[in-house]
Motif scaffolding. Structure first.
Motif, PDB file in Angstrom:
ATOM      1  N   PHE A 335     104.068 -74.896  93.603  1.00 37.46           N
ATOM      2  CA  PHE A 335     102.648 -74.562  92.930  1.00 37.46           C
ATOM      3  C   PHE A 335     103.306 -74.611  91.510  1.00 37.46           C
ATOM      4  N   THR A 339     101.415 -71.161  85.779  1.00 37.59           N
ATOM      5  CA  THR A 339     100.152 -70.540  86.293  1.00 37.59           C
ATOM      6  C   THR A 339     100.791 -69.323  87.103  1.00 37.59           C
ATOM      7  N   GLY A 341     100.660 -68.718  90.095  1.00 31.58           N
ATOM      8  CA  GLY A 341     100.807 -68.741  91.348  1.00 31.58           C
ATOM      9  C   GLY A 341     102.340 -69.399  91.475  1.00 31.58           C
ATOM     10  N   ASN A 441      96.918 -72.272  93.796  1.00 36.68           N
ATOM     11  CA  ASN A 441      97.172 -71.315  94.610  1.00 36.68           C
ATOM     12  C   ASN A 441      96.772 -72.046  95.876  1.00 36.68           C
ATOM     13  N   TRP A 472      97.122 -64.484 101.761  1.00 40.59           N
ATOM     14  CA  TRP A 472      96.752 -64.746 100.531  1.00 40.59           C
ATOM     15  C   TRP A 472      95.199 -64.532 100.354  1.00 40.59           C
ATOM     16  N   GLU A 481      98.550 -61.203  96.462  1.00 43.06           N
ATOM     17  CA  GLU A 481      98.569 -62.604  96.201  1.00 43.06           C
ATOM     18  C   GLU A 481      99.995 -63.173  96.047  1.00 43.06           C
ATOM     19  N   LYS A 482     100.667 -62.757  95.095  1.00 36.42           N
ATOM     20  CA  LYS A 482     101.977 -63.267  94.600  1.00 36.42           C
ATOM     21  C   LYS A 482     103.004 -63.247  95.649  1.00 36.42           C
ATOM     22  N   ILE A 485     102.100 -65.993  98.130  1.00 32.17           N
ATOM     23  CA  ILE A 485     102.425 -67.177  97.855  1.00 32.17           C
ATOM     24  C   ILE A 485     103.834 -67.638  97.783  1.00 32.17           C
TER      25      ILE A 485
END
Length: 531
Positions: A335, A339, A341, A441, A472, A481-482, A485
Protein backbone atom coordinates in the motif's frame (compact mmCIF):
# COMPACT_ATOMS: atom_id res chain seq x y z
CA UNK A 1 25.82 2.06 -14.46
CA UNK A 2 26.55 0.81 -17.98
CA UNK A 3 23.06 1.89 -19.01
CA UNK A 4 23.67 5.37 -17.60
CA UNK A 5 27.08 5.69 -19.25
CA UNK A 6 25.59 4.77 -22.60
CA UNK A 7 22.86 7.41 -22.30
CA UNK A 8 25.24 10.12 -21.09
CA UNK A 9 27.57 9.42 -24.01
CA UNK A 10 24.81 9.53 -26.61
CA UNK A 11 22.77 12.49 -25.40
CA UNK A 12 24.91 15.25 -26.88
CA UNK A 13 25.15 13.63 -30.30
CA UNK A 14 21.46 12.88 -30.38
CA UNK A 15 20.48 16.38 -29.31
CA UNK A 16 22.72 17.89 -31.94
CA UNK A 17 21.77 15.86 -34.95
CA UNK A 18 18.85 13.52 -34.45
CA UNK A 19 15.98 15.84 -35.32
CA UNK A 20 12.68 14.26 -36.22
CA UNK A 21 11.58 14.44 -39.80
CA UNK A 22 8.02 15.62 -40.19
CA UNK A 23 5.73 18.17 -41.83
CA UNK A 24 6.32 21.79 -40.95
CA UNK A 25 3.48 23.47 -39.10
CA UNK A 26 2.48 27.10 -39.34
CA UNK A 27 2.74 29.10 -36.12
CA UNK A 28 -1.03 29.02 -35.67
CA UNK A 29 -1.33 25.30 -36.40
CA UNK A 30 1.56 24.51 -34.06
CA UNK A 31 -0.13 26.40 -31.22
CA UNK A 32 -3.26 24.35 -31.75
CA UNK A 33 -1.43 21.01 -31.87
CA UNK A 34 -0.13 19.38 -28.69
CA UNK A 35 2.69 16.92 -29.43
CA UNK A 36 3.07 14.30 -26.73
CA UNK A 37 5.54 11.45 -26.12
CA UNK A 38 3.68 8.64 -24.30
CA UNK A 39 5.24 6.07 -22.00
CA UNK A 40 4.89 3.31 -24.61
CA UNK A 41 3.33 2.32 -27.89
CA UNK A 42 -0.45 2.25 -28.12
CA UNK A 43 -0.45 -1.30 -29.48
CA UNK A 44 -4.12 -1.98 -28.79
CA UNK A 45 -6.99 0.34 -27.94
CA UNK A 46 -9.52 -1.42 -25.75
CA UNK A 47 -9.60 -0.05 -22.18
CA UNK A 48 -11.80 -2.88 -20.89
CA UNK A 49 -9.97 -5.86 -22.42
CA UNK A 50 -6.66 -5.04 -20.70
CA UNK A 51 -5.16 -2.92 -17.96
CA UNK A 52 -2.15 -1.18 -19.52
CA UNK A 53 -1.83 2.41 -18.38
CA UNK A 54 -0.92 3.64 -21.86
CA UNK A 55 -4.30 2.41 -23.14
CA UNK A 56 -6.13 3.96 -20.20
CA UNK A 57 -4.38 7.30 -20.77
CA UNK A 58 -5.48 7.49 -24.40
CA UNK A 59 -8.94 6.21 -23.54
CA UNK A 60 -9.48 8.95 -20.95
CA UNK A 61 -9.39 11.47 -23.78
CA UNK A 62 -11.70 9.49 -26.06
CA UNK A 63 -14.30 7.97 -23.73
CA UNK A 64 -16.11 9.60 -20.82
CA UNK A 65 -17.16 8.19 -17.46
CA UNK A 66 -20.35 8.32 -15.42
CA UNK A 67 -18.46 9.68 -12.43
CA UNK A 68 -14.87 10.78 -11.97
CA UNK A 69 -12.56 11.09 -8.98
CA UNK A 70 -10.83 14.39 -8.27
CA UNK A 71 -7.34 14.96 -6.88
CA UNK A 72 -8.61 14.01 -3.42
CA UNK A 73 -9.90 10.66 -4.78
CA UNK A 74 -13.48 11.82 -4.24
CA UNK A 75 -16.02 10.71 -6.90
CA UNK A 76 -18.17 13.40 -8.53
CA UNK A 77 -20.84 13.23 -11.27
CA UNK A 78 -19.42 13.41 -14.80
CA UNK A 79 -21.79 12.02 -17.48
CA UNK A 80 -24.39 11.53 -14.79
CA UNK A 81 -26.53 14.46 -13.69
CA UNK A 82 -26.87 12.70 -10.37
CA UNK A 83 -28.39 9.72 -8.58
CA UNK A 84 -30.52 8.67 -5.65
CA UNK A 85 -30.38 5.52 -3.59
CA UNK A 86 -33.08 3.80 -1.56
CA UNK A 87 -32.91 3.85 2.23
CA UNK A 88 -31.87 0.18 2.34
CA UNK A 89 -29.01 0.88 -0.10
CA UNK A 90 -30.26 -1.63 -2.66
CA UNK A 91 -31.85 0.44 -5.43
CA UNK A 92 -29.83 3.07 -7.26
CA UNK A 93 -31.45 5.40 -9.80
CA UNK A 94 -29.18 7.37 -12.14
CA UNK A 95 -29.94 10.16 -14.61
CA UNK A 96 -27.66 11.21 -17.47
CA UNK A 97 -27.06 14.90 -18.06
CA UNK A 98 -28.46 16.36 -21.30
CA UNK A 99 -26.43 16.96 -24.43
CA UNK A 100 -24.21 13.88 -24.31
CA UNK A 101 -23.15 12.66 -27.75
CA UNK A 102 -20.93 10.00 -29.22
CA UNK A 103 -18.35 10.92 -31.85
CA UNK A 104 -20.60 9.60 -34.62
CA UNK A 105 -23.22 12.19 -33.64
CA UNK A 106 -25.57 9.75 -31.94
CA UNK A 107 -26.89 10.65 -28.47
CA UNK A 108 -25.60 8.78 -25.44
CA UNK A 109 -28.53 6.78 -24.09
CA UNK A 110 -29.15 4.77 -20.96
CA UNK A 111 -29.05 1.55 -23.00
CA UNK A 112 -25.45 2.38 -23.98
CA UNK A 113 -24.58 2.81 -20.31
CA UNK A 114 -26.16 -0.52 -19.36
CA UNK A 115 -24.23 -2.34 -22.09
CA UNK A 116 -20.97 -0.62 -21.10
CA UNK A 117 -21.39 -1.51 -17.43
CA UNK A 118 -22.23 -5.10 -18.35
CA UNK A 119 -19.03 -5.46 -20.40
CA UNK A 120 -16.87 -3.80 -17.72
CA UNK A 121 -18.00 -5.81 -14.70
CA UNK A 122 -16.33 -9.17 -15.51
CA UNK A 123 -12.94 -7.48 -16.06
CA UNK A 124 -12.79 -5.29 -12.95
CA UNK A 125 -12.43 -6.45 -9.30
CA UNK A 126 -15.03 -3.99 -8.03
CA UNK A 127 -17.23 -4.80 -11.00
CA UNK A 128 -17.02 -8.49 -10.14
CA UNK A 129 -18.14 -7.74 -6.60
CA UNK A 130 -21.08 -5.68 -7.84
CA UNK A 131 -22.09 -8.30 -10.40
CA UNK A 132 -22.19 -10.93 -7.64
CA UNK A 133 -24.89 -8.93 -5.82
CA UNK A 134 -26.68 -7.52 -8.86
CA UNK A 135 -30.38 -8.24 -9.19
CA UNK A 136 -31.22 -5.90 -12.05
CA UNK A 137 -29.56 -3.36 -14.31
CA UNK A 138 -31.99 -1.77 -16.77
CA UNK A 139 -32.52 1.33 -18.89
CA UNK A 140 -35.72 2.99 -17.69
CA UNK A 141 -35.80 5.47 -20.58
CA UNK A 142 -33.28 7.35 -22.70
CA UNK A 143 -31.72 9.28 -19.78
CA UNK A 144 -32.43 7.10 -16.74
CA UNK A 145 -31.19 3.70 -15.64
CA UNK A 146 -31.78 1.64 -12.53
CA UNK A 147 -29.40 -0.67 -10.68
CA UNK A 148 -30.89 -3.03 -8.09
CA UNK A 149 -28.61 -4.99 -5.74
CA UNK A 150 -29.27 -7.81 -3.30
CA UNK A 151 -26.90 -6.34 -0.71
CA UNK A 152 -25.65 -2.79 -0.08
CA UNK A 153 -22.46 -1.68 -1.84
CA UNK A 154 -21.60 1.76 -0.42
CA UNK A 155 -18.57 2.24 -2.69
CA UNK A 156 -20.56 1.92 -5.92
CA UNK A 157 -19.99 5.53 -6.97
CA UNK A 158 -16.26 5.23 -6.38
CA UNK A 159 -16.23 2.13 -8.61
CA UNK A 160 -17.81 4.17 -11.41
CA UNK A 161 -15.26 6.99 -11.19
CA UNK A 162 -11.90 5.50 -10.15
CA UNK A 163 -8.66 6.10 -12.05
CA UNK A 164 -7.29 2.57 -12.01
CA UNK A 165 -7.74 0.13 -14.84
CA UNK A 166 -10.08 -0.95 -16.19
CA UNK A 167 -12.03 2.32 -15.94
CA UNK A 168 -15.73 2.18 -16.75
CA UNK A 169 -15.77 4.10 -20.04
CA UNK A 170 -19.10 4.52 -21.81
CA UNK A 171 -19.30 3.18 -25.35
CA UNK A 172 -22.14 2.82 -27.86
CA UNK A 173 -24.28 -0.25 -27.17
CA UNK A 174 -23.22 -1.99 -30.39
CA UNK A 175 -19.54 -1.78 -29.37
CA UNK A 176 -20.14 -2.54 -25.70
CA UNK A 177 -21.84 -5.80 -26.68
CA UNK A 178 -18.39 -7.13 -27.65
CA UNK A 179 -17.30 -10.01 -25.42
CA UNK A 180 -15.17 -8.47 -22.63
CA UNK A 181 -12.41 -10.99 -23.37
CA UNK A 182 -12.29 -9.96 -27.06
CA UNK A 183 -10.81 -6.65 -28.20
CA UNK A 184 -13.08 -4.06 -29.78
CA UNK A 185 -12.31 -2.91 -33.33
CA UNK A 186 -14.37 0.30 -33.46
CA UNK A 187 -13.34 3.32 -31.42
CA UNK A 188 -16.32 5.63 -31.17
CA UNK A 189 -16.05 7.56 -27.91
CA UNK A 190 -18.13 9.82 -25.71
CA UNK A 191 -15.32 12.06 -24.42
CA UNK A 192 -13.75 15.43 -25.27
CA UNK A 193 -11.51 14.10 -28.06
CA UNK A 194 -12.09 11.69 -30.92
CA UNK A 195 -9.62 9.08 -32.14
CA UNK A 196 -8.41 9.65 -35.71
CA UNK A 197 -8.36 6.02 -36.77
CA UNK A 198 -6.94 6.56 -40.26
CA UNK A 199 -3.82 8.26 -38.83
CA UNK A 200 -3.07 5.54 -36.28
CA UNK A 201 0.29 3.86 -36.96
CA UNK A 202 0.95 1.37 -34.12
CA UNK A 203 4.53 1.68 -33.03
CA UNK A 204 4.81 5.23 -34.36
CA UNK A 205 1.86 7.57 -33.95
CA UNK A 206 -1.68 8.07 -32.66
CA UNK A 207 -3.77 11.18 -33.29
CA UNK A 208 -6.75 12.68 -31.45
CA UNK A 209 -8.87 15.68 -32.40
CA UNK A 210 -11.04 17.95 -30.30
CA UNK A 211 -14.69 16.86 -30.37
CA UNK A 212 -16.57 20.11 -30.86
CA UNK A 213 -19.92 18.65 -29.80
CA UNK A 214 -18.64 17.60 -26.37
CA UNK A 215 -20.36 19.53 -23.57
CA UNK A 216 -18.09 19.85 -20.51
CA UNK A 217 -19.44 20.24 -17.02
CA UNK A 218 -19.50 23.72 -15.49
CA UNK A 219 -17.18 22.88 -12.58
CA UNK A 220 -13.38 23.36 -12.69
CA UNK A 221 -11.53 20.26 -13.85
CA UNK A 222 -9.79 18.07 -11.29
CA UNK A 223 -8.42 14.76 -12.56
CA UNK A 224 -11.44 12.87 -14.01
CA UNK A 225 -13.96 15.21 -12.36
CA UNK A 226 -15.26 18.59 -13.49
CA UNK A 227 -15.29 20.26 -16.88
CA UNK A 228 -12.99 18.63 -19.44
CA UNK A 229 -12.26 21.66 -21.62
CA UNK A 230 -9.86 20.80 -24.43
CA UNK A 231 -7.77 23.85 -25.35
CA UNK A 232 -6.05 22.49 -28.48
CA UNK A 233 -7.46 21.25 -31.76
CA UNK A 234 -5.21 18.26 -32.17
CA UNK A 235 -3.22 15.90 -29.95
CA UNK A 236 -0.42 13.93 -31.58
CA UNK A 237 1.20 11.01 -29.77
CA UNK A 238 4.66 10.20 -31.11
CA UNK A 239 6.12 6.91 -29.90
CA UNK A 240 9.83 7.22 -29.00
CA UNK A 241 11.18 4.11 -27.27
CA UNK A 242 14.69 5.58 -27.14
CA UNK A 243 14.89 8.10 -24.25
CA UNK A 244 17.79 10.02 -25.79
CA UNK A 245 15.75 10.60 -28.95
CA UNK A 246 12.77 11.80 -26.90
CA UNK A 247 15.04 14.12 -24.91
CA UNK A 248 16.47 15.63 -28.06
CA UNK A 249 13.01 16.10 -29.58
CA UNK A 250 11.79 17.92 -26.47
CA UNK A 251 14.86 20.16 -26.37
CA UNK A 252 14.58 20.98 -30.07
CA UNK A 253 10.89 21.87 -29.78
CA UNK A 254 9.77 18.99 -31.98
CA UNK A 255 7.52 17.69 -29.18
CA UNK A 256 5.84 19.57 -26.35
CA UNK A 257 5.38 17.11 -23.49
CA UNK A 258 7.19 13.92 -22.46
CA UNK A 259 5.22 11.71 -20.14
CA UNK A 260 8.03 9.84 -18.37
CA UNK A 261 11.61 10.99 -18.93
CA UNK A 262 14.14 8.70 -17.30
CA UNK A 263 16.02 10.03 -14.30
CA UNK A 264 19.40 9.88 -16.08
CA UNK A 265 18.28 12.63 -18.45
CA UNK A 266 16.73 15.01 -15.94
CA UNK A 267 19.95 17.06 -15.39
CA UNK A 268 20.22 17.62 -19.13
CA UNK A 269 16.61 18.72 -19.41
CA UNK A 270 16.88 21.05 -16.42
CA UNK A 271 19.78 22.88 -18.05
CA UNK A 272 17.52 23.86 -20.93
CA UNK A 273 15.71 27.11 -20.00
CA UNK A 274 12.83 26.27 -22.36
CA UNK A 275 11.90 23.08 -20.49
CA UNK A 276 10.01 22.49 -17.25
CA UNK A 277 10.60 19.33 -15.20
CA UNK A 278 8.58 18.15 -12.21
CA UNK A 279 7.47 15.05 -10.33
CA UNK A 280 4.56 13.59 -12.29
CA UNK A 281 2.58 12.34 -9.28
CA UNK A 282 3.42 12.76 -5.57
CA UNK A 283 1.57 9.50 -4.84
CA UNK A 284 4.25 7.77 -6.88
CA UNK A 285 4.35 4.19 -8.08
CA UNK A 286 4.86 0.67 -6.74
CA UNK A 287 7.12 -1.60 -8.76
CA UNK A 288 5.79 -5.10 -9.42
CA UNK A 289 7.47 -8.47 -10.03
CA UNK A 290 4.41 -10.44 -11.11
CA UNK A 291 4.54 -14.25 -11.02
CA UNK A 292 2.30 -16.84 -12.68
CA UNK A 293 0.60 -18.80 -9.89
CA UNK A 294 -0.89 -21.34 -12.30
CA UNK A 295 2.27 -23.08 -13.53
CA UNK A 296 5.70 -24.17 -12.28
CA UNK A 297 7.88 -22.87 -10.89
CA UNK A 298 5.88 -20.05 -9.29
CA UNK A 299 2.81 -22.15 -8.52
CA UNK A 300 4.86 -23.15 -5.46
CA UNK A 301 4.49 -20.77 -2.52
CA UNK A 302 8.02 -21.52 -1.32
CA UNK A 303 9.52 -20.73 -4.72
CA UNK A 304 7.71 -17.39 -4.66
CA UNK A 305 8.96 -16.78 -1.12
CA UNK A 306 12.49 -17.53 -2.32
CA UNK A 307 12.26 -14.47 -4.56
CA UNK A 308 11.27 -12.26 -1.60
CA UNK A 309 14.15 -13.60 0.49
CA UNK A 310 16.74 -12.88 -2.19
CA UNK A 311 15.56 -9.73 -3.94
CA UNK A 312 17.01 -6.33 -3.06
CA UNK A 313 14.51 -3.52 -3.52
CA UNK A 314 17.44 -1.10 -3.49
CA UNK A 315 18.89 -2.82 -6.57
CA UNK A 316 15.58 -2.41 -8.38
CA UNK A 317 15.05 1.17 -7.33
CA UNK A 318 18.57 2.33 -8.15
CA UNK A 319 18.21 0.75 -11.58
CA UNK A 320 15.07 2.86 -12.02
CA UNK A 321 15.94 6.21 -10.45
CA UNK A 322 19.70 6.24 -9.93
CA UNK A 323 21.37 7.59 -6.83
CA UNK A 324 18.74 10.14 -5.76
CA UNK A 325 17.48 8.66 -2.49
CA UNK A 326 14.57 11.12 -2.43
CA UNK A 327 13.00 9.36 -5.41
CA UNK A 328 12.44 5.94 -3.83
CA UNK A 329 11.62 4.09 -0.61
CA UNK A 330 11.84 0.44 0.43
CA UNK A 331 8.37 -1.07 0.61
CA UNK A 332 7.73 -4.07 2.89
CA UNK A 333 4.13 -4.24 1.70
CA UNK A 334 1.67 -3.27 -1.01
CA UNK A 335 0.00 0.00 0.00
CA UNK A 336 1.06 3.56 -0.81
CA UNK A 337 3.51 5.13 1.67
CA UNK A 338 2.29 8.26 3.41
CA UNK A 339 -1.38 7.30 3.21
CA UNK A 340 -3.69 5.94 5.90
CA UNK A 341 -3.63 2.49 4.29
CA UNK A 342 0.14 2.06 4.45
CA UNK A 343 1.09 -1.19 6.19
CA UNK A 344 4.23 -3.17 6.96
CA UNK A 345 2.37 -6.09 8.56
CA UNK A 346 4.13 -9.35 7.70
CA UNK A 347 6.83 -7.53 5.77
CA UNK A 348 9.92 -8.73 7.65
CA UNK A 349 11.03 -10.98 4.77
CA UNK A 350 11.61 -7.84 2.70
CA UNK A 351 13.64 -6.08 5.40
CA UNK A 352 17.26 -6.37 6.40
CA UNK A 353 20.14 -8.10 4.58
CA UNK A 354 19.20 -10.32 1.67
CA UNK A 355 19.45 -14.02 2.37
CA UNK A 356 20.57 -15.98 -0.69
CA UNK A 357 21.11 -19.16 1.34
CA UNK A 358 17.48 -19.06 2.51
CA UNK A 359 16.33 -18.40 -1.04
CA UNK A 360 18.16 -21.44 -2.38
CA UNK A 361 16.81 -23.61 0.41
CA UNK A 362 13.25 -22.43 -0.31
CA UNK A 363 13.75 -23.23 -3.99
CA UNK A 364 14.71 -26.78 -3.09
CA UNK A 365 11.87 -27.19 -0.60
CA UNK A 366 9.45 -25.74 -3.14
CA UNK A 367 10.31 -28.44 -5.66
CA UNK A 368 12.13 -26.37 -8.24
CA UNK A 369 13.51 -28.73 -10.88
CA UNK A 370 15.51 -26.37 -13.09
CA UNK A 371 12.56 -25.73 -15.40
CA UNK A 372 12.98 -22.55 -17.48
CA UNK A 373 11.65 -19.37 -15.93
CA UNK A 374 10.12 -17.46 -18.85
CA UNK A 375 10.76 -13.80 -18.02
CA UNK A 376 8.77 -11.57 -20.40
CA UNK A 377 10.43 -8.15 -20.31
CA UNK A 378 9.34 -5.14 -22.35
CA UNK A 379 12.41 -3.33 -23.73
CA UNK A 380 10.55 -0.22 -24.94
CA UNK A 381 9.31 0.66 -21.45
CA UNK A 382 12.17 2.04 -19.30
CA UNK A 383 10.54 0.94 -16.04
CA UNK A 384 10.13 -2.69 -17.07
CA UNK A 385 13.47 -2.90 -18.86
CA UNK A 386 15.41 -1.67 -15.84
CA UNK A 387 13.63 -4.07 -13.48
CA UNK A 388 13.92 -6.95 -15.95
CA UNK A 389 17.69 -6.63 -16.10
CA UNK A 390 17.89 -6.82 -12.30
CA UNK A 391 15.57 -9.83 -12.22
CA UNK A 392 17.53 -11.81 -14.81
CA UNK A 393 20.67 -11.41 -12.72
CA UNK A 394 18.84 -12.18 -9.46
CA UNK A 395 17.23 -15.41 -10.66
CA UNK A 396 20.49 -16.67 -12.14
CA UNK A 397 22.27 -16.05 -8.84
CA UNK A 398 19.50 -17.97 -7.09
CA UNK A 399 20.24 -20.93 -9.36
CA UNK A 400 17.21 -20.65 -11.63
CA UNK A 401 17.18 -21.39 -15.35
CA UNK A 402 16.30 -18.05 -16.94
CA UNK A 403 14.60 -17.82 -20.34
CA UNK A 404 14.73 -14.07 -20.95
CA UNK A 405 12.15 -12.99 -23.54
CA UNK A 406 12.98 -9.45 -24.69
CA UNK A 407 9.87 -7.96 -26.25
CA UNK A 408 7.80 -4.76 -26.36
CA UNK A 409 5.12 -3.52 -23.96
CA UNK A 410 2.27 -4.18 -26.35
CA UNK A 411 3.30 -7.81 -26.78
CA UNK A 412 3.73 -8.14 -23.01
CA UNK A 413 0.14 -6.98 -22.62
CA UNK A 414 -1.04 -9.65 -25.04
CA UNK A 415 1.10 -12.48 -23.67
CA UNK A 416 0.41 -11.94 -19.98
CA UNK A 417 -3.30 -12.58 -20.62
CA UNK A 418 -2.49 -16.14 -21.76
CA UNK A 419 -2.93 -18.99 -19.30
CA UNK A 420 -0.93 -21.50 -21.36
CA UNK A 421 2.04 -23.19 -19.67
CA UNK A 422 5.26 -21.19 -20.08
CA UNK A 423 6.67 -23.70 -22.59
CA UNK A 424 3.53 -23.38 -24.71
CA UNK A 425 3.61 -19.64 -25.35
CA UNK A 426 2.75 -18.61 -21.80
CA UNK A 427 4.94 -16.93 -19.22
CA UNK A 428 6.46 -17.29 -15.75
CA UNK A 429 6.84 -13.66 -14.73
CA UNK A 430 6.66 -10.10 -16.03
CA UNK A 431 7.27 -6.65 -14.58
CA UNK A 432 4.79 -3.84 -14.23
CA UNK A 433 4.06 -0.99 -11.85
CA UNK A 434 1.01 0.39 -10.07
CA UNK A 435 0.19 4.06 -9.57
CA UNK A 436 0.13 5.06 -5.92
CA UNK A 437 -3.38 6.47 -6.41
CA UNK A 438 -4.54 2.93 -7.20
CA UNK A 439 -2.92 1.45 -4.08
CA UNK A 440 -4.21 3.61 -1.24
CA UNK A 441 -6.77 1.00 -0.19
CA UNK A 442 -8.16 -2.34 -1.44
CA UNK A 443 -11.22 -0.83 -3.16
CA UNK A 444 -9.82 -0.61 -6.67
CA UNK A 445 -6.42 -2.23 -6.18
CA UNK A 446 -6.69 -5.08 -8.67
CA UNK A 447 -3.05 -6.21 -8.33
CA UNK A 448 -3.40 -7.19 -4.65
CA UNK A 449 -6.58 -9.19 -5.15
CA UNK A 450 -6.24 -12.97 -4.94
CA UNK A 451 -9.55 -14.38 -6.18
CA UNK A 452 -8.14 -17.02 -8.51
CA UNK A 453 -9.45 -16.94 -12.05
CA UNK A 454 -11.02 -13.54 -11.39
CA UNK A 455 -7.70 -12.04 -10.26
CA UNK A 456 -5.25 -9.94 -12.26
CA UNK A 457 -2.68 -11.62 -14.49
CA UNK A 458 -0.91 -14.32 -12.50
CA UNK A 459 -4.24 -15.41 -11.03
CA UNK A 460 -3.29 -15.85 -7.32
CA UNK A 461 -5.84 -17.76 -5.26
CA UNK A 462 -5.51 -16.80 -1.58
CA UNK A 463 -8.81 -16.93 0.37
CA UNK A 464 -7.24 -15.18 3.37
CA UNK A 465 -6.46 -12.12 1.26
CA UNK A 466 -9.98 -12.06 -0.10
CA UNK A 467 -11.36 -12.37 3.44
CA UNK A 468 -9.35 -9.28 4.37
CA UNK A 469 -10.83 -7.42 1.39
CA UNK A 470 -14.34 -8.41 2.52
CA UNK A 471 -13.56 -7.20 6.04
CA UNK A 472 -12.30 -3.88 4.70
CA UNK A 473 -15.49 -3.26 2.73
CA UNK A 474 -17.56 -4.12 5.81
CA UNK A 475 -15.42 -2.10 8.25
CA UNK A 476 -17.51 0.30 10.38
CA UNK A 477 -14.65 2.73 11.10
CA UNK A 478 -11.07 3.66 10.26
CA UNK A 479 -9.63 1.39 12.95
CA UNK A 480 -11.38 -1.64 11.49
CA UNK A 481 -10.31 -0.63 7.98
CA UNK A 482 -6.68 -0.48 9.08
CA UNK A 483 -6.94 -3.90 10.75
CA UNK A 484 -8.30 -5.34 7.50
CA UNK A 485 -5.51 -3.76 5.45
CA UNK A 486 -2.91 -5.18 7.84
CA UNK A 487 -4.46 -8.61 7.30
CA UNK A 488 -4.38 -8.20 3.52
CA UNK A 489 -0.76 -7.05 3.61
CA UNK A 490 0.32 -9.92 5.88
CA UNK A 491 -1.39 -12.64 3.85
CA UNK A 492 -0.41 -11.15 0.48
CA UNK A 493 3.26 -11.14 1.50
CA UNK A 494 3.15 -14.62 3.02
CA UNK A 495 1.58 -16.02 -0.15
CA UNK A 496 3.46 -13.63 -2.45
CA UNK A 497 0.51 -12.36 -4.48
CA UNK A 498 3.26 -10.42 -6.22
CA UNK A 499 6.71 -9.20 -5.22
CA UNK A 500 6.84 -5.43 -4.64
CA UNK A 501 10.14 -4.05 -5.93
CA UNK A 502 9.83 -0.72 -4.09
CA UNK A 503 8.13 2.67 -4.16
CA UNK A 504 9.37 5.30 -6.60
CA UNK A 505 8.59 8.73 -8.00
CA UNK A 506 8.77 9.61 -11.67
CA UNK A 507 9.15 12.80 -13.67
CA UNK A 508 7.36 14.51 -16.51
CA UNK A 509 8.81 17.26 -18.70
CA UNK A 510 7.30 19.85 -21.03
CA UNK A 511 8.11 23.00 -22.99
CA UNK A 512 7.65 26.30 -21.15
CA UNK A 513 5.11 27.52 -23.70
CA UNK A 514 2.75 24.72 -22.55
CA UNK A 515 0.52 25.48 -19.58
CA UNK A 516 -2.15 23.64 -17.61
CA UNK A 517 -0.24 20.40 -16.95
CA UNK A 518 -1.20 18.98 -13.55
CA UNK A 519 0.19 16.25 -11.32
CA UNK A 520 -1.65 12.96 -11.15
CA UNK A 521 -1.65 9.24 -11.98
CA UNK A 522 -2.22 9.88 -15.70
CA UNK A 523 -1.75 12.76 -18.14
CA UNK A 524 -4.90 14.88 -18.23
CA UNK A 525 -5.08 16.58 -21.63
CA UNK A 526 -8.00 18.91 -20.89
CA UNK A 527 -7.00 22.37 -19.66
CA UNK A 528 -3.62 22.14 -21.40
CA UNK A 529 -2.79 24.92 -23.86
CA UNK A 530 0.15 26.29 -25.87
CA UNK A 531 1.27 29.83 -26.52
Amino acid sequence: MKRRSLFQAGIAATAAGAGLAGPALSQGAAARTLRFVPQANLANFDPIWGTQYVVRNASAAVWDTLYGVNDKLEPHPQMCEGHNVSQDGLTWNFRLRPGLKFHDGEPVLAKDVVASITRWMPRDPMGQMIRAIQQELVAVDDRNFRWVLTAPYPKLIYALGKTNTPILFIMPERIARTDPFTQITEYIGSGPMRFVRNEWVPGAKAVFQKFDQYVPRDEPASWLAGGKRVMVDRLEWTVMPDPATASAALQNGEVDWWENPITDLIPVLRRNRNIMVDIADPLGNIGSFRMNHLHPPFNSKKVRQAVLAAMSQEDYMRALVGDDADLWKPLPGFFTPGTSGYSEAGGDILKGPRNMDLAKRLLQEGGYRNEPVVCVVAQDQPITKAMGDVTADLLKRMGMNVDFVATDWGTTGQRRAMKNPPNQGGWSMFHSWHAGADCVNPAAYNAVRANGQGAWFGWPDVPAVEQGVTEWFAAPDATAEKAAIDKINREAIDNVVYAPTGFFLGYQAWRRNVSGIVKGPLPFFWGVSKS
